[in-house]
Design a protein around this motif. Sequence first.
Motif: not given
Length: 321
Positions: A121-136
């Motif tokens: 969830x932190x990964x999503x909120x930090x905008x990393x889903x858009x920038x880096x793609x799927x969570x590992x």
Amino acid sequence: TRHEATILVLGDFNEYAAQRLAGEFKTKRIARGDAALVEAEWAQDVRGIASMWEVNAKLIDTLPNLEIIGNFGVGYDAVDVKHASANNVMVTNTPDVLTEEVADTAIGLLIDTVRELSKSQIYLREGRWQKEGAYPLSKLSLRGRKVGIFGLGRIGKAVARRIDAFGLPIAYHNRRKAADVSYAYYPSLLELAEAVDTLILVAPGGAETANAVNTQVLKALGPDGVLINIGRGTLVDETALADALKSGTIAAAGLDVFANEPNVPQVLLDAPNTALLPHIASASHKTRQAMADLVIDNLISWFDTGKALTPVPETAHITSK
Ligand code: NDP
């Protein structure tokens, strides 16, 4: 107020409980369970204590007319129950009313630890889903796990029922085999840890269980091992746990309780494989209100009838003066 007795309230207390208590009894409030804060002019008026915190021998000795300690919580390791009992002081706790809520939280923490819900969830909120793609992909899964429960009492059984619904096998360790379940019993915590890869702690705190989860137990749990602690922080040697998480002796830990709350060791905060909660297992308005009512109903019953509703086993024999 309806009752003559004065109740001493220690430190932070549930707001609803404080209000209802003030309607039923005369009350005094001090910042914490420190005998030095008790004033001579009202010490002899106090006949009951209501508290979520430490009640030590010195405080008990400072209150000559103390009859009952109403502990807000089912775990009463913060109350010197031996000293209370020796002085004919009743101690009550709040069993049952929090069982299902705490079991729910234990399951939430287990899944969060294994499937990294909070971290993703932190990964999503930090905008990393858009920038880096799927969570590992998560390294761990609940699928195929064997679950051990240390402390298969009221809450432990409620946790086990949920785990059973997930289709996972259950084993446990208590001092005594439980009569009403068919889960595999292990006469020691070490043997339980050897038999499972997921260990959920729901045993009480206190001297008897202190540091029960040590280096040896963590090693027995093994490299896929997941430790969940919803019982008390003192059950775990936190230094040994931090080492085990770092070295890969076990895989991950989910903790709701800590040895020295609200202080959480920096090594556990820094570890990538921990899910940490600030002791919230029973902390909903609904459940805390039910706990509050049971604390106060115990006090009322004691002063009205001379009987407590839910005495702890160590003081169940004590009768009203
Ligand atoms: P119970 O008394 O019903 O269950 C405790 C279980 O632990 C029993 O099965 C008991 O079995 C076992 N046990 C006790 N001492 C030992 C020991 N020395 N070695 C091995 N097993 C032991 O209590 P609850 O289920 O209602 O609550 C359990 C604990 O959960 C509380 O004491 C509290 O510390 C914690 N808790 C934490 C909360 C949170 O906010 N995180 C909220 C509520 C509770 P036996 O007697 O056979 O050994």
